[in-house]
Design a protein around this motif. Structure first.
Motif, mmCIF file in Angstrom:
data_model
loop_
_atom_site.group_PDB
_atom_site.id
_atom_site.type_symbol
_atom_site.label_atom_id
_atom_site.label_comp_id
_atom_site.label_asym_id
_atom_site.label_seq_id
_atom_site.Cartn_x
_atom_site.Cartn_y
_atom_site.Cartn_z
ATOM 1 N N LEU A 176 -7.480 11.817 1.184
ATOM 2 C CA LEU A 176 -8.185 10.565 0.922
ATOM 3 C C LEU A 176 -8.165 9.677 2.157
ATOM 4 O O LEU A 176 -7.193 9.668 2.908
ATOM 5 C CB LEU A 176 -7.552 9.843 -0.269
ATOM 6 C CG LEU A 176 -7.514 10.634 -1.576
ATOM 7 C CD1 LEU A 176 -6.809 9.830 -2.667
ATOM 8 C CD2 LEU A 176 -8.911 11.052 -2.018
ATOM 9 N N LYS A 177 -9.226 8.919 2.353
ATOM 10 C CA LYS A 177 -9.371 8.049 3.524
ATOM 11 C C LYS A 177 -9.482 6.585 3.107
ATOM 12 O O LYS A 177 -10.152 5.794 3.762
ATOM 13 C CB LYS A 177 -10.625 8.437 4.320
ATOM 14 C CG LYS A 177 -10.685 9.893 4.727
ATOM 15 C CD LYS A 177 -9.626 10.225 5.738
ATOM 16 C CE LYS A 177 -9.783 11.668 6.203
ATOM 17 N NZ LYS A 177 -8.547 12.288 6.575
ATOM 18 N N ILE A 178 -8.836 6.226 2.012
ATOM 19 C CA ILE A 178 -8.874 4.861 1.513
ATOM 20 C C ILE A 178 -7.445 4.377 1.286
ATOM 21 O O ILE A 178 -6.526 5.191 1.140
ATOM 22 C CB ILE A 178 -9.693 4.758 0.213
ATOM 23 C CG1 ILE A 178 -9.154 5.731 -0.843
ATOM 24 C CG2 ILE A 178 -11.170 5.002 0.480
ATOM 25 C CD1 ILE A 178 -9.838 5.672 -2.187
ATOM 26 N N GLN A 179 -7.268 3.053 1.267
ATOM 27 C CA GLN A 179 -5.954 2.485 0.973
ATOM 28 C C GLN A 179 -5.743 2.445 -0.532
ATOM 29 O O GLN A 179 -6.644 2.057 -1.278
ATOM 30 C CB GLN A 179 -5.862 1.039 1.485
ATOM 31 C CG GLN A 179 -5.482 0.899 2.915
ATOM 32 C CD GLN A 179 -5.024 -0.527 3.196
ATOM 33 O OE1 GLN A 179 -3.842 -0.836 3.047
ATOM 34 N NE2 GLN A 179 -5.953 -1.373 3.619
ATOM 35 N N LEU A 180 -4.545 2.801 -0.948
ATOM 36 C CA LEU A 180 -4.170 2.685 -2.359
ATOM 37 C C LEU A 180 -3.005 1.718 -2.453
ATOM 38 O O LEU A 180 -2.025 1.827 -1.708
ATOM 39 C CB LEU A 180 -3.781 4.054 -2.918
ATOM 40 C CG LEU A 180 -4.869 5.124 -2.878
ATOM 41 C CD1 LEU A 180 -4.356 6.429 -3.461
ATOM 42 C CD2 LEU A 180 -6.131 4.662 -3.604
ATOM 43 N N LEU A 181 -3.125 0.765 -3.364
ATOM 44 C CA LEU A 181 -2.102 -0.254 -3.533
ATOM 45 C C LEU A 181 -1.323 -0.020 -4.815
ATOM 46 O O LEU A 181 -1.887 0.388 -5.832
ATOM 47 C CB LEU A 181 -2.732 -1.650 -3.556
ATOM 48 C CG LEU A 181 -3.655 -2.015 -2.401
ATOM 49 C CD1 LEU A 181 -4.087 -3.470 -2.513
ATOM 50 C CD2 LEU A 181 -3.011 -1.746 -1.059
ATOM 51 N N GLY B 159 -8.021 0.802 -3.582
ATOM 52 C CA GLY B 159 -7.782 1.324 -4.920
ATOM 53 C C GLY B 159 -6.445 0.802 -5.407
ATOM 54 O O GLY B 159 -5.462 0.818 -4.659
ATOM 55 N N ILE B 160 -6.393 0.323 -6.643
ATOM 56 C CA ILE B 160 -5.161 -0.250 -7.188
ATOM 57 C C ILE B 160 -4.821 0.432 -8.507
ATOM 58 O O ILE B 160 -5.678 0.538 -9.389
ATOM 59 C CB ILE B 160 -5.291 -1.769 -7.404
ATOM 60 C CG1 ILE B 160 -5.607 -2.481 -6.086
ATOM 61 C CG2 ILE B 160 -4.024 -2.341 -8.039
ATOM 62 C CD1 ILE B 160 -5.817 -3.984 -6.204
ATOM 63 N N ASN C 206 0.845 -1.193 0.000
ATOM 64 C CA ASN C 206 0.000 0.000 0.000
ATOM 65 C C ASN C 206 0.883 1.248 0.000
ATOM 66 O O ASN C 206 2.112 1.158 -0.107
ATOM 67 C CB ASN C 206 -0.986 -0.014 1.177
ATOM 68 C CG ASN C 206 -0.329 0.136 2.529
ATOM 69 O OD1 ASN C 206 0.869 0.403 2.661
ATOM 70 N ND2 ASN C 206 -1.125 -0.025 3.577
ATOM 71 N N GLN C 207 0.259 2.392 0.176
ATOM 72 C CA GLN C 207 0.968 3.686 0.133
ATOM 73 C C GLN C 207 2.058 3.784 1.193
ATOM 74 O O GLN C 207 3.012 4.538 1.025
ATOM 75 C CB GLN C 207 -0.018 4.848 0.270
ATOM 76 C CG GLN C 207 -0.685 4.982 1.616
ATOM 77 C CD GLN C 207 -1.945 4.154 1.787
ATOM 78 O OE1 GLN C 207 -2.327 3.378 0.914
ATOM 79 N NE2 GLN C 207 -2.612 4.320 2.929
#
Length: 154
Positions: free
Chosen positions: A85-90, A67-68, A15-16
């Motif tokens: 943003l409050k989501i994980q990004l891979l 999110g990828i 992730n980020q």
């Protein structure tokens, strides 16, 4: 081509923050996996901000959002910070997960053809089966449509 009812393909990417994230981390949980082309572009920003706006609603329903994209961890951090943003990004820099999910393909822009991410979203149930697939996503209103489908499926 992946189909509704199939097991979601397993993956492990960072992730980020550089932490390894695997599909198996979400056993017994609902999961939204959305694939997008590039951080901080207009459509991708709209989509990420909309998923952030509804992120608490997703959590209240027991769902996580991933999110990828092929972007780097550093790029994801900048994108998250810039837009809160409050989501994980891979980070799928080698597009291996994109290929597993059949979202890496030929695209056209301004007369040029190139390989890239075909914006798509997968809703995965707690048994890690694909419940719904959105392909060639249009970003406006998409996060709300995913949330409504999750409510319908629960």
């Amino acid at each position: 081509m992946l189909q509704v009812g199939q097991k979601a393909p397993s993956f492990s990417i960072t992730n980020q923050n550089g932490s390894l994230v695997s599909l198996e981390d979400f056993v017994s949980q609902w999961l939204v996996i959305y694939f997008y082309p590039k951080d901080d572009t207009p459509g991708c920003t709209t989509e990420a901000k909309d998923f952030t706006e509804y992120s608490q609603d997703f959590r209240d329903l027991g769902a996580n959002i991933l999110g990828i994209s092929p972007d780097s961890e550093k790029s994801h951090c900048k994108f998250i910070d810039k837009h809160d943003l409050k989501i994980q990004l891979l980070s799928d820099s080698q597009h291996q997960v994109c290929e597993l999910y059949d979202v890496w393909g030929l695209k056209k822009f301004m007369g040029k053809e190139y390989m890239g991410v075909i914006r798509s979203t997968f809703l995965v149930n707690p048994q890690q089966e694909i419940i719904y697939i959105w392909s060639n996503v249009k970003t406006k209103g998409h996060a709300l449509a995913v949330l409504n489908k999750l409510k319908e499926c629960k």
